[in-house]
Design a protein around this motif. Structure first.
Motif, PDB file in Angstrom:
ATOM      1  N   LEU A 240       0.838  -1.195  -0.022  1.00  0.00           N
ATOM      2  CA  LEU A 240      -0.054  -0.150  -0.137  1.00  0.00           C
ATOM      3  C   LEU A 240       0.958   1.210  -0.013  1.00  0.00           C
ATOM      4  CD1 LEU A 240      -2.527  -1.003   2.434  1.00  0.00           C
ATOM      5  CD2 LEU A 240      -2.748  -1.496   0.089  1.00  0.00           C
ATOM      6  N   ALA A 241       1.995   1.105   0.646  1.00  0.00           N
ATOM      7  CA  ALA A 241       2.899   2.400   0.659  1.00  0.00           C
ATOM      8  C   ALA A 241       4.445   1.622   0.850  1.00  0.00           C
ATOM      9  CB  ALA A 241       2.424   3.354   1.859  1.00  0.00           C
ATOM     10  N   ALA A 242       5.431   2.564   0.448  1.00  0.00           N
ATOM     11  CA  ALA A 242       6.743   2.261   0.545  1.00  0.00           C
ATOM     12  C   ALA A 242       7.643   3.557   0.569  1.00  0.00           C
ATOM     13  CB  ALA A 242       7.180   1.172  -0.587  1.00  0.00           C
ATOM     14  N   ALA A 253       6.223   5.749  -2.272  1.00  0.00           N
ATOM     15  CA  ALA A 253       5.169   5.295  -3.408  1.00  0.00           C
ATOM     16  C   ALA A 253       3.953   5.056  -2.607  1.00  0.00           C
ATOM     17  CB  ALA A 253       5.844   4.050  -4.029  1.00  0.00           C
ATOM     18  N   PHE A 254       2.919   5.532  -3.117  1.00  0.00           N
ATOM     19  CA  PHE A 254       1.561   5.179  -2.435  1.00  0.00           C
ATOM     20  C   PHE A 254       0.670   4.619  -3.601  1.00  0.00           C
ATOM     21  CE2 PHE A 254       3.758   8.300  -0.257  1.00  0.00           C
ATOM     22  CZ  PHE A 254       3.790   8.209   1.087  1.00  0.00           C
ATOM     23  N   LEU A 255      -0.126   3.798  -3.095  1.00  0.00           N
ATOM     24  CA  LEU A 255      -0.863   2.981  -4.304  1.00  0.00           C
ATOM     25  C   LEU A 255      -2.362   3.643  -4.269  1.00  0.00           C
ATOM     26  CD1 LEU A 255      -1.946   0.285  -6.061  1.00  0.00           C
ATOM     27  CD2 LEU A 255      -2.669  -0.477  -3.734  1.00  0.00           C
ATOM     28  N   ASN A 256      -2.761   3.780  -5.850  1.00  0.00           N
ATOM     29  CA  ASN A 256      -3.854   4.313  -6.088  1.00  0.00           C
ATOM     30  C   ASN A 256      -4.441   3.354  -7.058  1.00  0.00           C
ATOM     31  OD1 ASN A 256      -5.725   6.657  -6.456  1.00  0.00           O
ATOM     32  ND2 ASN A 256      -5.402   6.171  -8.643  1.00  0.00           N
ATOM     33  N   ILE A 257      -5.926   3.073  -6.901  1.00  0.00           N
ATOM     34  CA  ILE A 257      -6.588   2.241  -7.765  1.00  0.00           C
ATOM     35  C   ILE A 257      -7.787   3.031  -8.290  1.00  0.00           C
ATOM     36  CG2 ILE A 257      -7.891   0.121  -7.840  1.00  0.00           C
ATOM     37  CD1 ILE A 257      -6.638  -0.505  -4.930  1.00  0.00           C
ATOM     38  N   ASP A 258      -7.652   3.010  -9.714  1.00  0.00           N
ATOM     39  CA  ASP A 258      -8.661   3.745 -10.480  1.00  0.00           C
ATOM     40  C   ASP A 258     -10.159   3.019 -10.497  1.00  0.00           C
ATOM     41  OD1 ASP A 258      -8.404   1.664 -12.626  1.00  0.00           O
ATOM     42  OD2 ASP A 258      -7.329   2.840 -13.738  1.00  0.00           O
ATOM     43  N   ASN A 259     -11.037   3.534 -11.267  1.00  0.00           N
ATOM     44  CA  ASN A 259     -12.520   2.983 -11.293  1.00  0.00           C
ATOM     45  C   ASN A 259     -12.444   1.454 -12.100  1.00  0.00           C
ATOM     46  OD1 ASN A 259     -13.334   5.071  -9.726  1.00  0.00           O
ATOM     47  ND2 ASN A 259     -13.846   6.233 -11.530  1.00  0.00           N
ATOM     48  N   TYR A 266       2.142   6.354  -6.909  1.00  0.00           N
ATOM     49  CA  TYR A 266       2.487   7.803  -6.901  1.00  0.00           C
ATOM     50  C   TYR A 266       3.330   8.168  -5.853  1.00  0.00           C
ATOM     51  CZ  TYR A 266      -0.873   7.797 -10.713  1.00  0.00           C
ATOM     52  OH  TYR A 266      -1.910   7.615 -11.787  1.00  0.00           O
ATOM     53  N   SER A 267       4.151   9.171  -5.990  1.00  0.00           N
ATOM     54  CA  SER A 267       4.808   9.572  -4.887  1.00  0.00           C
ATOM     55  C   SER A 267       3.841  10.603  -4.015  1.00  0.00           C
ATOM     56  CB  SER A 267       6.001  10.766  -5.524  1.00  0.00           C
ATOM     57  OG  SER A 267       5.414  11.788  -6.067  1.00  0.00           O
ATOM     58  N   GLU A 268       4.319  10.990  -2.910  1.00  0.00           N
ATOM     59  CA  GLU A 268       3.481  11.501  -1.815  1.00  0.00           C
ATOM     60  C   GLU A 268       2.966  12.871  -2.515  1.00  0.00           C
ATOM     61  OE1 GLU A 268       5.724  13.220   1.599  1.00  0.00           O
ATOM     62  OE2 GLU A 268       7.057  11.771   0.751  1.00  0.00           O
ATOM     63  N   LYS A 269       3.583  13.426  -3.415  1.00  0.00           N
ATOM     64  CA  LYS A 269       3.068  14.638  -4.285  1.00  0.00           C
ATOM     65  C   LYS A 269       2.292  14.382  -5.474  1.00  0.00           C
ATOM     66  CE  LYS A 269       7.391  17.336  -2.968  1.00  0.00           C
ATOM     67  NZ  LYS A 269       8.362  18.224  -3.466  1.00  0.00           N
ATOM     68  N   GLY A 270       1.977  13.285  -5.557  1.00  0.00           N
ATOM     69  CA  GLY A 270       0.991  12.814  -6.624  1.00  0.00           C
ATOM     70  C   GLY A 270       1.610  12.528  -7.914  1.00  0.00           C
ATOM     71  N   LYS A 405      17.992  12.015 -18.626  1.00  0.00           N
ATOM     72  CA  LYS A 405      16.754  12.682 -18.217  1.00  0.00           C
ATOM     73  C   LYS A 405      15.633  12.022 -18.808  1.00  0.00           C
ATOM     74  CE  LYS A 405      14.569  16.615 -16.217  1.00  0.00           C
ATOM     75  NZ  LYS A 405      14.509  17.906 -16.013  1.00  0.00           N
ATOM     76  N   LEU A 406      14.918  11.245 -18.389  1.00  0.00           N
ATOM     77  CA  LEU A 406      13.778  10.618 -19.037  1.00  0.00           C
ATOM     78  C   LEU A 406      12.518  11.563 -19.007  1.00  0.00           C
ATOM     79  CD1 LEU A 406      14.013   7.156 -17.468  1.00  0.00           C
ATOM     80  CD2 LEU A 406      14.522   7.670 -19.562  1.00  0.00           C
ATOM     81  N   PRO A 407      11.464  11.273 -19.654  1.00  0.00           N
ATOM     82  CA  PRO A 407      10.205  12.175 -19.996  1.00  0.00           C
ATOM     83  C   PRO A 407       9.665  12.310 -18.510  1.00  0.00           C
ATOM     84  CG  PRO A 407      10.508  10.789 -21.707  1.00  0.00           C
ATOM     85  CD  PRO A 407      11.602  10.271 -20.942  1.00  0.00           C
ATOM     86  N   ALA A 408       9.147  13.544 -18.359  1.00  0.00           N
ATOM     87  CA  ALA A 408       8.651  13.768 -17.008  1.00  0.00           C
ATOM     88  C   ALA A 408       7.376  12.793 -16.813  1.00  0.00           C
ATOM     89  CB  ALA A 408       7.786  15.114 -16.945  1.00  0.00           C
ATOM     90  N   GLU A 409       7.092  12.311 -15.473  1.00  0.00           N
ATOM     91  CA  GLU A 409       6.099  11.520 -14.948  1.00  0.00           C
ATOM     92  C   GLU A 409       4.727  12.253 -14.919  1.00  0.00           C
ATOM     93  OE1 GLU A 409       8.149  13.234 -11.342  1.00  0.00           O
ATOM     94  OE2 GLU A 409       8.617  12.595 -13.301  1.00  0.00           O
ATOM     95  N   ARG A 410       3.817  11.404 -15.128  1.00  0.00           N
ATOM     96  CA  ARG A 410       2.295  11.767 -15.182  1.00  0.00           C
ATOM     97  C   ARG A 410       1.820  12.423 -13.730  1.00  0.00           C
ATOM     98  NH1 ARG A 410       2.661   7.374 -17.536  1.00  0.00           N
ATOM     99  NH2 ARG A 410       1.038   6.290 -16.003  1.00  0.00           N
ATOM    100  N   PRO A 411       1.003  13.483 -13.625  1.00  0.00           N
ATOM    101  CA  PRO A 411       0.279  13.616 -12.336  1.00  0.00           C
ATOM    102  C   PRO A 411      -0.582  12.692 -12.133  1.00  0.00           C
ATOM    103  CG  PRO A 411       0.067  15.389 -13.927  1.00  0.00           C
ATOM    104  CD  PRO A 411       0.934  14.367 -14.628  1.00  0.00           C
ATOM    105  N   ILE A 412      -0.992  12.581 -11.061  1.00  0.00           N
ATOM    106  CA  ILE A 412      -2.542  11.637 -10.865  1.00  0.00           C
ATOM    107  C   ILE A 412      -3.711  12.342 -11.376  1.00  0.00           C
ATOM    108  CG2 ILE A 412      -3.141  12.532  -8.325  1.00  0.00           C
ATOM    109  CD1 ILE A 412      -3.722   9.862  -7.637  1.00  0.00           C
TER     110      ILE A 412
END
Length: 456
Positions: A240-242, A253-259, A266-270, A405-412
């Motif tokens: 669930l979190a790490a 890292a924090f788990l998100n589950i979509d619909n 996602y990081s704690e900043k999303g 430098k890899l492409p920027a990650e997507r926000p939640i």
């Protein structure tokens, strides 16, 4: 007993022939006379009464039993329970024989429906329970899996069937340690399963090179699910979190589950941990040659720029696409040997060389997804031994795959943001708890987390 049998015979004959002959009258009359004489002997004390029978019987009326209570009068015989664990090579037919049950019961059960056909292929370790009454099968319970059982109940001469599903109980567990030997060994030492350790490395695979950059002194903490059935361990669930501290760099890292039920971290900043590109196209190998524009070629024996990274690995090791894309080239390419080149949008390309073989069905213009196996390590072309040569290009220019430098990650997604932030605050509270192995003091938080994630 003789009188009862004789009366039954006479009455049956009367009903069969639909008439009342003289001989029937004689027999019934004689029976009535004999019963009367017998009762007189009992009343006069000349005959011994059966145990528990009153001297005034049969003239004393029987106790009145209301119609509504008659169903409670019969007493079910004692139920005998037999537990069986299926051994290797055993079939249900053989088990029925050992228990001493007739084939007709087995046939009735197997012919009920498609679900009952699962009983034809039992596996060692499956548990079966028989409930018998007077050696007659009343109920059969067959454990199909740890979470599902089929229950067959007697209905007269046949059986009915119902499925019983068991939902595991979820326990939230926290764990963590500082690395003293290796991630795997230290993880096992604090009771982590292989599944949890693999999840941990997969979650941070875009930020941490677990084959090259892990160091003694790195540390991690995780919150994960443990599933139990009737109080006994069943298996581990999701992380669930790490939090992982690698070379003084902190990653969360924090788990998100979509619909749709898709899991993502996602990081704690999303910000999404899953980047557009993987750092490594192969798993658990060593780097035999790094990006170096002034390297001396080991075969040509002259300075020749090494525009990629070489990963030494056994022949046949799977090679994975580092990002979604399309096959731009597939075939032999000079000293590269068997080669695959992927186009990732209009800006990025990756190249995979010295392959022993390509993935089945792969061809030019085939689309691939991140992590998909596209080929296998070999030593085709100019190669001193089996390895993968991997290149990363940005607008046609070679870049070091390990440092680019890899492409920027997507926000939640905005529609999940509020719920994600609520869960993340509670998970951070658990991660920061001073007693990482004890969740009793944070029972309220863990119960809330279980409830929130069980809805997803």
């Amino acid at each position: 007993m003789l009188f009862n049998a004789l009366n039954s015979f006479v009455i049956n004959k009367v009903f069969q022939n639909n008439r009342f002959p003289l001989w029937a009258i004689v027999v019934l009359g004689s029976t009535a006379l004999a019963i009367t004489l017998s009762n007189r002997d009992i009343l006069e004390g000349k005959a011994e009464l059966p145990h528990g029978v009153s001297p005034s019987w049969p003239f004393e009326p029987l106790p009145y039993i209301p119609e509504s209570n008659k169903k409670f009068v019969p007493v079910d015989p004692a139920i005998k329970t037999i537990q069986v664990e299926v051994a290797s090579g055993e079939s249900l037919s053989l088990i029925f024989q050992k228990v001493g049950l007739p084939d007709v019961d087995l046939l009735n059960i197997l012919s009920l429906n498609k679900d009952s056909e699962k009983l034809k292929n039992l596996k060692p370790g499956q548990k079966i329970k028989f409930e018998l009454s007077d050696d007659l099968l009343q109920k059969l319970v067959v454990e199909i899996t740890n979470l599902e059982s089929l229950i067959f109940s007697r209905q007269g001469e046949s059986f009915s069937m119902r499925r019983e599903a068991v939902k595991p109980d979820t326990i939230v567990v926290t764990a963590g340690t500082e690395l003293k030997t290796s991630l795997y060994i230290d993880g096992k030492n604090i009771g982590l399963s292989d599944s949890v350790i693999m999840q941990l490395t997969a979650i941070f695979a875009w930020d941490i090179d677990f084959t090259q950059n892990i160091r003694i002194g790195d540390r991690f903490k995780i919150i994960y699910e443990k599933l139990e059935i009737k109080g006994e361990y069943y298996k581990t669930g999701r992380i669930l979190a790490a939090e992982f501290v690698n070379r003084a760099n902190r990653y969360t890292a924090f788990l998100n589950i979509d619909n749709n039920g898709n899991n993502s971290y996602y990081s704690e900043k999303g910000h999404a941990l899953q980047k557009t590109f993987l750092r490594n196209p192969v798993d658990s190998v060593r780097i035999s040659s790094r990006f170096n524009l002034k390297r001396k070629h080991p075969i040509l024996n002259r300075i020749r720029a090494h525009k990629g990274v070489d990963y030494a690995a056994p022949i046949g090791t799977p090679i994975r696409a580092t990002a979604d894309g399309q096959v731009k080239y597939l075939g032999v390419k000079g000293g590269y040997g068997n080669t695959i080149e992927l186009q990732h949008g209009g800006k990025y390309t990756t190249l995979y060389a010295h392959l022993s073989d390509y993935a089945k069905g792969l061809k030019i213009k085939s689309t691939v997804t991140q992590g998909q196996v596209i080929g296998y390590v070999g030593k085709s072309g100019l190669a001193t031994g089996p390895h993968l040569h991997y290149e990363f290009r940005v607008n046609g220019e070679h870049r070091d795959p390990l440092t680019v430098k890899l492409p920027a990650e997507r926000p939640i997604n905005i529609k999940y943001k509020t719920a994600f932030e609520e869960r993340t605050r509670m998970l951070i509270s658990l991660l920061n708890h001073s007693k990482a192995h004890d969740t009793r003091e944070t029972k309220k938080i863990t119960e809330t987390i279980i409830r929130l994630y069980s809805k997803r």
